[in-house]
Design a protein around this motif. Sequence first.
Motif, mmCIF file in Angstrom:
data_model
loop_
_atom_site.group_PDB
_atom_site.id
_atom_site.type_symbol
_atom_site.label_atom_id
_atom_site.label_comp_id
_atom_site.label_asym_id
_atom_site.label_seq_id
_atom_site.Cartn_x
_atom_site.Cartn_y
_atom_site.Cartn_z
ATOM 1 N N SER A 157 -153.208 82.359 -16.476
ATOM 2 C CA SER A 157 -154.768 81.814 -16.684
ATOM 3 C C SER A 157 -155.308 81.219 -15.427
ATOM 4 C CB SER A 157 -154.690 80.783 -17.939
ATOM 5 O OG SER A 157 -154.054 79.610 -17.656
ATOM 6 N N LYS A 158 -154.773 80.926 -14.685
ATOM 7 C CA LYS A 158 -155.155 80.551 -13.350
ATOM 8 C C LYS A 158 -155.768 81.424 -12.232
ATOM 9 C CE LYS A 158 -153.155 75.829 -13.095
ATOM 10 N NZ LYS A 158 -151.766 75.984 -13.814
ATOM 11 N N GLY A 159 -155.148 82.888 -12.663
ATOM 12 C CA GLY A 159 -155.699 83.964 -11.977
ATOM 13 C C GLY A 159 -154.646 84.738 -11.413
ATOM 14 N N LEU A 160 -155.143 85.863 -10.516
ATOM 15 C CA LEU A 160 -154.016 86.706 -10.004
ATOM 16 C C LEU A 160 -153.066 86.271 -8.882
ATOM 17 C CD1 LEU A 160 -153.159 89.766 -9.513
ATOM 18 C CD2 LEU A 160 -155.243 90.027 -7.719
ATOM 19 N N GLU A 161 -153.587 85.185 -8.101
ATOM 20 C CA GLU A 161 -152.841 84.622 -6.961
ATOM 21 C C GLU A 161 -151.517 83.879 -7.508
ATOM 22 O OE1 GLU A 161 -153.639 81.721 -3.418
ATOM 23 O OE2 GLU A 161 -155.371 82.831 -3.796
ATOM 24 N N ALA A 162 -151.923 83.117 -8.674
ATOM 25 C CA ALA A 162 -150.951 82.197 -9.156
ATOM 26 C C ALA A 162 -149.958 83.232 -9.961
ATOM 27 C CB ALA A 162 -151.739 81.361 -10.213
ATOM 28 N N ALA A 163 -150.438 84.078 -10.558
ATOM 29 C CA ALA A 163 -149.487 85.048 -11.199
ATOM 30 C C ALA A 163 -148.433 85.910 -10.146
ATOM 31 C CB ALA A 163 -150.135 86.312 -11.915
ATOM 32 N N GLU A 164 -148.900 86.141 -9.058
ATOM 33 C CA GLU A 164 -148.183 86.811 -8.164
ATOM 34 C C GLU A 164 -147.328 85.969 -7.418
ATOM 35 O OE1 GLU A 164 -150.998 88.989 -5.478
ATOM 36 O OE2 GLU A 164 -151.040 90.614 -6.619
ATOM 37 N N ARG A 165 -147.922 84.639 -6.998
ATOM 38 C CA ARG A 165 -146.711 83.707 -6.513
ATOM 39 C C ARG A 165 -145.583 83.430 -7.639
ATOM 40 N NH1 ARG A 165 -150.675 80.196 -5.184
ATOM 41 N NH2 ARG A 165 -150.585 79.107 -7.045
ATOM 42 N N ALA A 166 -146.005 83.480 -8.828
ATOM 43 C CA ALA A 166 -144.737 83.347 -9.887
ATOM 44 C C ALA A 166 -143.823 84.447 -9.717
ATOM 45 C CB ALA A 166 -145.356 82.914 -11.050
ATOM 46 N N VAL A 167 -144.340 85.631 -9.912
ATOM 47 C CA VAL A 167 -143.607 86.821 -9.942
ATOM 48 C C VAL A 167 -142.685 86.872 -8.702
ATOM 49 C CG1 VAL A 167 -144.768 87.707 -11.864
ATOM 50 C CG2 VAL A 167 -145.083 88.759 -9.383
ATOM 51 N N GLU A 168 -143.355 86.769 -7.480
ATOM 52 C CA GLU A 168 -142.692 86.751 -6.440
ATOM 53 C C GLU A 168 -141.398 85.909 -6.406
ATOM 54 O OE1 GLU A 168 -141.175 86.502 -2.326
ATOM 55 O OE2 GLU A 168 -142.424 84.784 -3.113
ATOM 56 N N GLU A 169 -141.646 84.734 -6.584
ATOM 57 C CA GLU A 169 -140.355 83.759 -6.495
ATOM 58 C C GLU A 169 -139.406 84.289 -7.662
ATOM 59 O OE1 GLU A 169 -142.973 79.810 -6.534
ATOM 60 O OE2 GLU A 169 -142.028 80.112 -8.465
ATOM 61 N N ILE A 179 -144.902 92.278 -12.301
ATOM 62 C CA ILE A 179 -145.892 92.579 -11.675
ATOM 63 C C ILE A 179 -147.072 91.479 -12.111
ATOM 64 C CG2 ILE A 179 -148.017 94.109 -11.470
ATOM 65 C CD1 ILE A 179 -145.831 96.176 -12.276
ATOM 66 N N GLY A 180 -147.706 90.661 -11.069
ATOM 67 C CA GLY A 180 -148.607 89.691 -11.512
ATOM 68 C C GLY A 180 -149.736 90.123 -11.738
ATOM 69 N N VAL A 181 -150.481 89.807 -12.914
ATOM 70 C CA VAL A 181 -151.875 89.945 -13.117
ATOM 71 C C VAL A 181 -152.625 89.056 -13.427
ATOM 72 C CG1 VAL A 181 -151.370 92.519 -13.989
ATOM 73 C CG2 VAL A 181 -151.303 90.701 -15.613
ATOM 74 N N SER A 182 -153.796 89.017 -13.399
ATOM 75 C CA SER A 182 -154.801 87.882 -13.672
ATOM 76 C C SER A 182 -155.008 87.765 -15.063
ATOM 77 C CB SER A 182 -156.115 87.974 -13.177
ATOM 78 O OG SER A 182 -157.052 86.852 -13.696
ATOM 79 N N GLY A 183 -154.966 86.598 -15.887
ATOM 80 C CA GLY A 183 -155.312 86.335 -17.232
ATOM 81 C C GLY A 183 -156.444 85.210 -16.932
ATOM 82 N N GLY A 184 -157.081 85.064 -15.863
ATOM 83 C CA GLY A 184 -157.933 84.085 -15.685
ATOM 84 C C GLY A 184 -159.351 84.055 -16.439
ATOM 85 N N ASP A 185 -159.702 85.423 -17.026
ATOM 86 C CA ASP A 185 -160.884 85.408 -17.768
ATOM 87 C C ASP A 185 -160.689 86.620 -18.626
ATOM 88 O OD1 ASP A 185 -162.011 88.200 -16.447
ATOM 89 O OD2 ASP A 185 -161.449 87.134 -14.714
ATOM 90 N N ALA A 186 -161.545 86.550 -19.572
ATOM 91 C CA ALA A 186 -161.475 87.575 -20.839
ATOM 92 C C ALA A 186 -161.359 89.002 -20.185
ATOM 93 C CB ALA A 186 -162.717 87.492 -21.880
ATOM 94 N N GLU A 187 -162.091 89.345 -19.373
ATOM 95 C CA GLU A 187 -161.963 90.903 -18.987
ATOM 96 C C GLU A 187 -160.652 91.380 -18.129
ATOM 97 O OE1 GLU A 187 -163.425 93.706 -19.353
ATOM 98 O OE2 GLU A 187 -164.538 92.469 -20.851
ATOM 99 N N ALA A 188 -160.107 90.382 -17.451
ATOM 100 C CA ALA A 188 -159.049 90.559 -17.186
ATOM 101 C C ALA A 188 -157.943 90.813 -17.934
ATOM 102 C CB ALA A 188 -158.718 89.648 -16.034
ATOM 103 N N LEU A 189 -157.769 89.757 -18.918
ATOM 104 C CA LEU A 189 -156.691 89.734 -20.070
ATOM 105 C C LEU A 189 -157.046 91.017 -20.914
ATOM 106 C CD1 LEU A 189 -154.896 88.446 -21.676
ATOM 107 C CD2 LEU A 189 -156.539 87.215 -22.958
ATOM 108 N N ARG A 190 -158.508 91.363 -21.097
ATOM 109 C CA ARG A 190 -158.342 92.735 -21.901
ATOM 110 C C ARG A 190 -158.091 93.994 -21.298
ATOM 111 N NH1 ARG A 190 -164.181 90.575 -24.923
ATOM 112 N NH2 ARG A 190 -163.107 88.759 -25.986
ATOM 113 N N ALA A 191 -158.246 93.881 -19.790
ATOM 114 C CA ALA A 191 -157.709 95.066 -19.302
ATOM 115 C C ALA A 191 -156.191 95.396 -19.305
ATOM 116 C CB ALA A 191 -158.200 95.108 -17.716
#
Length: 303
Positions: A157-169, A179-191
């Motif tokens: 929910s913090k966005g793409l960068e946070a997701a990618e950092r976590a999946v990389e670890e 694969i990290g994806v953004s859940g930071g806004d409704a459009e990103a989540l819905r995609a």
Amino acid sequence: MERPYILHLITPAAHVSPFDVNMAADAGYQVLMPYHGIDMAAVAGLTQDAIFSRGPKGVARTGLFVGGRDVLQAADMLDAARKAMVPPFVVSVFADPSGAYTTAAAGVAAVQAQLRRGHSTELRGKHVLVIGGTGPVGRIAGVLADRQGATVRSSSSKGLEAAERAVEETNRRFGSRLIGVSGGDAEALRASLAEAEVVISAATAGVEAVSVDDLARATRLLVAADMNAVPPAGIAGVGPMDNGKPLPGTQAVAIGALAIGNLKYQVQHRLLVRMRTSEKPVSLSFAEAFDLAGEVLAEAPAT
Ligand SMILES: NC(=O)c1ccc[n+]([C@@H]2O[C@H](COP(=O)([O-])OP(=O)(O)OC[C@H]3O[C@@H](n4cnc5c(N)ncnc54)[C@H](OP(=O)(O)O)[C@@H]3O)[C@@H](O)[C@H]2O)c1
């Protein structure tokens, strides 16, 4: 006098989990010794202190449990404890930090069972979206789904960068391909929901991570699993006891937090009993928890 069953519970946190203490007592451990604030450097010494004092018969009645909140560090601690053993002085070890290994195992096994039962298919090849993918449960749920051959997108929910950092670890530690994806806004989540055949919500307790309007975009969805037992539901419309119930407004079936929690409880209990009663020392992590969750579901298929 017969030697008592002793479980040494170690955690990097300020205290061990009372949940784990209760579970260990109910699985037959008679002496429960908590150690808090334990770092990696202390694990080998603690392990060797635990193995040498009781003789070969005593080690069979001695166990080590790794807790904490960090699912990557717990895996490292489990490995460090195993490496510190000096055969035949080897004790059983079990890691379940924050209950995440057994909860994720129960959730992913329940998803697999519903895909088979409700849709005659498997996780292999499916698009899985893990919401709350940076958290302890979300990371391990992602790894387990990946190991079943799914393509796993893990959102923050913090966005793409946070997701990618976590999946990389997580990928570096467990060799997964999340694969990290953004859940930071409704459009990103819905995609992401539009692509997903399975959604696992492992977002923090008491937060509605997926609304009814979000679900309207999940047109390919087959199974929705919600880990959150604290109202409101993490996925709108999923009841805590649901276990294969149709999810309104979708073609999917739902699995609720208490259905997952019941399976998680059985898995953790049986793994603790296994480590206490096994003739040979065992090493238990989320892979063993996942296999056992599948066995429990096969014994008593959910309705
Ligand atoms: N059913 C069971 O038996 C059982 C057992 C244990 C735990 N649980 C439940 O499983 C879930 C996951 O547990 P956990 O310990 O991994 O949880 P957690 O660490 O409390 O939270 C997981 C993730 O939720 C995300 N998050 C925070 N606010 C959010 C928001 N507003 N919307 C969407 N995501 C948000 C955070 O990631 P970002 O900030 O990166 O988004 C966080 O990393 C919890 O709901 C917990 O209560 C269930």
